[in-house]
Design a protein around this motif. Structure first.
Motif, PDB file in Angstrom:
ATOM      1  N   GLN A 175      22.947   1.063 -16.372  1.00 60.35           N
ATOM      2  CA  GLN A 175      21.916   0.938 -17.419  1.00 60.35           C
ATOM      3  C   GLN A 175      20.693   1.815 -17.149  1.00 60.35           C
ATOM      4  N   HIS A 176      20.624   2.387 -15.975  1.00 62.04           N
ATOM      5  CA  HIS A 176      19.434   3.155 -15.582  1.00 62.04           C
ATOM      6  C   HIS A 176      19.416   4.515 -16.294  1.00 62.04           C
ATOM      7  N   PRO A 177      18.240   4.994 -16.688  1.00 64.23           N
ATOM      8  CA  PRO A 177      18.151   6.312 -17.356  1.00 64.23           C
ATOM      9  C   PRO A 177      18.763   7.449 -16.531  1.00 64.23           C
ATOM     10  N   LEU A 178      18.716   7.330 -15.202  1.00 70.67           N
ATOM     11  CA  LEU A 178      19.268   8.394 -14.347  1.00 70.67           C
ATOM     12  C   LEU A 178      20.798   8.379 -14.298  1.00 70.67           C
ATOM     13  N   ALA A 179      21.420   7.353 -14.869  1.00 74.58           N
ATOM     14  CA  ALA A 179      22.877   7.230 -14.811  1.00 74.58           C
ATOM     15  C   ALA A 179      23.585   8.376 -15.532  1.00 74.58           C
ATOM     16  N   ALA A 180      22.882   9.053 -16.410  1.00 74.91           N
ATOM     17  CA  ALA A 180      23.481  10.173 -17.139  1.00 74.91           C
ATOM     18  C   ALA A 180      23.536  11.434 -16.263  1.00 74.91           C
ATOM     19  N   ARG A 181      22.850  11.407 -15.140  1.00 72.50           N
ATOM     20  CA  ARG A 181      22.799  12.567 -14.244  1.00 72.50           C
ATOM     21  C   ARG A 181      23.942  12.519 -13.232  1.00 72.50           C
ATOM     22  N   LYS A 182      24.245  13.672 -12.646  1.00 75.22           N
ATOM     23  CA  LYS A 182      25.225  13.732 -11.552  1.00 75.22           C
ATOM     24  C   LYS A 182      24.540  14.041 -10.226  1.00 75.22           C
ATOM     25  N   GLY A 197      16.866  -2.412  -8.586  1.00 77.22           N
ATOM     26  CA  GLY A 197      16.355  -1.214  -7.935  1.00 77.22           C
ATOM     27  C   GLY A 197      17.489  -0.234  -7.717  1.00 77.22           C
ATOM     28  N   VAL A 198      17.167   0.926  -7.178  1.00 79.46           N
ATOM     29  CA  VAL A 198      18.187   1.913  -6.817  1.00 79.46           C
ATOM     30  C   VAL A 198      18.371   1.842  -5.309  1.00 79.46           C
ATOM     31  N   THR A 199      19.442   2.434  -4.795  1.00 76.54           N
ATOM     32  CA  THR A 199      19.656   2.377  -3.352  1.00 76.54           C
ATOM     33  C   THR A 199      20.078   3.718  -2.799  1.00 76.54           C
ATOM     34  N   TYR A 200      20.045   3.802  -1.464  1.00 77.16           N
ATOM     35  CA  TYR A 200      20.351   5.026  -0.728  1.00 77.16           C
ATOM     36  C   TYR A 200      21.377   4.665   0.335  1.00 77.16           C
ATOM     37  N   ARG A 206      10.249   9.031  -6.988  1.00 74.98           N
ATOM     38  CA  ARG A 206       8.929   8.590  -6.548  1.00 74.98           C
ATOM     39  C   ARG A 206       8.502   7.271  -7.192  1.00 74.98           C
ATOM     40  N   GLN A 207       8.830   7.060  -8.442  1.00 75.38           N
ATOM     41  CA  GLN A 207       8.385   5.855  -9.163  1.00 75.38           C
ATOM     42  C   GLN A 207       9.421   4.729  -9.155  1.00 75.38           C
ATOM     43  N   GLU A 208      10.541   4.939  -8.463  1.00 75.45           N
ATOM     44  CA  GLU A 208      11.605   3.941  -8.483  1.00 75.45           C
ATOM     45  C   GLU A 208      11.367   2.809  -7.472  1.00 75.45           C
ATOM     46  N   LYS A 209      11.979   1.665  -7.742  1.00 76.57           N
ATOM     47  CA  LYS A 209      12.025   0.554  -6.786  1.00 76.57           C
ATOM     48  C   LYS A 209      13.353   0.655  -6.040  1.00 76.57           C
ATOM     49  N   PHE A 210      13.332   0.333  -4.740  1.00 80.73           N
ATOM     50  CA  PHE A 210      14.529   0.496  -3.913  1.00 80.73           C
ATOM     51  C   PHE A 210      15.016  -0.837  -3.354  1.00 80.73           C
ATOM     52  N   VAL A 211      16.330  -0.947  -3.258  1.00 79.85           N
ATOM     53  CA  VAL A 211      17.003  -2.044  -2.558  1.00 79.85           C
ATOM     54  C   VAL A 211      17.736  -1.389  -1.389  1.00 79.85           C
ATOM     55  N   LEU A 212      17.387  -1.788  -0.162  1.00 80.38           N
ATOM     56  CA  LEU A 212      17.899  -1.098   1.018  1.00 80.38           C
ATOM     57  C   LEU A 212      18.452  -2.058   2.060  1.00 80.38           C
ATOM     58  N   PHE A 213      19.135  -1.480   3.058  1.00 76.78           N
ATOM     59  CA  PHE A 213      19.514  -2.242   4.244  1.00 76.78           C
ATOM     60  C   PHE A 213      18.265  -2.606   5.046  1.00 76.78           C
ATOM     61  N   ASP A 214      18.403  -3.596   5.947  1.00 74.94           N
ATOM     62  CA  ASP A 214      17.271  -3.923   6.809  1.00 74.94           C
ATOM     63  C   ASP A 214      17.218  -2.948   7.986  1.00 74.94           C
ATOM     64  N   SER A 215      16.269  -3.146   8.892  1.00 72.32           N
ATOM     65  CA  SER A 215      15.989  -2.166   9.936  1.00 72.32           C
ATOM     66  C   SER A 215      17.076  -2.054  10.992  1.00 72.32           C
ATOM     67  N   PRO A 218       8.013   5.031  -0.669  1.00 74.74           N
ATOM     68  CA  PRO A 218       8.812   4.331  -1.687  1.00 74.74           C
ATOM     69  C   PRO A 218       8.522   2.832  -1.708  1.00 74.74           C
ATOM     70  N   GLU A 219       8.683   2.235  -2.865  1.00 72.89           N
ATOM     71  CA  GLU A 219       8.504   0.786  -3.007  1.00 72.89           C
ATOM     72  C   GLU A 219       9.852   0.099  -2.774  1.00 72.89           C
TER      73      GLU A 219
END
Length: 293
Positions: free
Chosen positions: A173-180, A237-240, A188-197, A216-217
């Motif tokens: 559903q994210h606007p960036l989903a149309a990108r590859k 959020g988005v993740t890495y 820069r303005q995104e919220k992130f969901v990440l692994f812990d330390s 990042p937030e």
């Protein structure tokens, strides 16, 4: 020298109370006092200054110096105990981060089963950072670890077997989903969901964030890939994550990063340099090498 004296000394350094140390070890207070006197005689120095009026115990400079070596000696002895205990067992404790476990271990397990060795494998899961510490402490025998640079520790032997890039994952559903593909700076303005330390992903993520000059937030941290992906799918959020992630779902989209000189996810077989492998552990290591390298 009595190593028990060093154990008493180590706890006295931390607790600064003879009675508490005696209680913890289940001995009398004179036992602790005598042990400290033996050490002071051995090193011909004063390790503690006692203020009986104010009931205070002060560590001398000599005491602080011995404390550093005592901690190292006690840790080495504990590691030796772990290793010698494991030498008498057929069991091999194998450390596996969840992503590496999902991607590589099924193939390894198939070969272990063919040789009748799988039932003697005990796996310990966790982030690569946590598992590396557990390996150094003797809690596990072998590990498959992720890193962002080749592992270079005097205490560890690391045999690299694969490298993969990191990707960005966003909700369908994210606007960036149309990108590859995308530059990290565009997040820069995104919220992130990440692994812990305890996961190596954080080192790679922080490296990119510093390079792009923004903080990042991070709205949520987890230890489970499925939880992270479910939150991404719900557009929390988005993740890495490393490209090793098996992303077979229509509600999450993978984006490649266009940045130059990106961190890589390096996978390695790792074991302690000091560890004498049992015949069973040597067989497991041979299977790991034959399957992964």
């Amino acid at each position: 020298m009595n190593t028990k004296d060093l154990a008493y000394f180590d706890r006295l350094i931390k607790l600064k109370n003879f009675s508490q140390v005696a209680l913890e070890f289940g001995v009398t207070q004179p036992t602790i006092t005598t042990a400290i006197k033996r050490l002071e005689t051995e090193f011909d120095t004063t390790l503690f200054l006692r203020d009986r009026v104010h009931h205070e115990l002060t560590v001398t400079v000599s005491g602080e110096q011995l404390a550093i070596h005592a901690a190292t000696i006690l840790k080495t002895l504990e590691l030796a105990q772990h290793e010698i205990t494991h030498l008498t067992q057929q069991q091999t404790v194998l450390g596996l981060p969840p992503i590496i476990e999902n991607h590589y271990f099924p193939r390894v397990a198939a070969h272990l089963q063919e040789q009748g060795m799988l039932e003697n494998i005990e796996t310990l899961e966790g982030g690569s950072v946590w598992l590396r510490n557990a390996l150094q402490a003797g809690q596990i025998d072998l590990a498959l670890l992720g890193s962002t640079a080749p592992l270079a520790y005097q205490t560890l032997v690391a045999e690299e077997f694969d490298r993969k890039p990191f990707n960005i994952f966003v909700s369908r559903q994210h606007p960036l989903a149309a990108r590859k593909r995308i530059y990290f700076s565009e997040l820069r303005q995104e919220k992130f969901v990440l692994f812990d330390s305890s996961f190596i992903h954080n080192a790679a993520f922080n490296q990119l964030a510093r390079r792009n000059h923004f903080r990042p937030e991070v709205v949520y941290r987890a230890r489970d890939t499925h939880i992270i992906m479910n939150l991404v799918a719900e557009n929390v959020g988005v993740t890495y994550l490393t490209a090793l992630v098996d992303q077979r779902r229509d509600d999450v989209v993978r984006l490649e990063l266009l940045d130059d000189e990106q961190p890589e996810f390096i996978s390695s077989i790792v074991y302690r340099a000091s560890h004498v492998l049992t015949p069973a552990q040597k067989q497991v290591l041979a299977v790991l090498r034959g399957t992964l390298e």
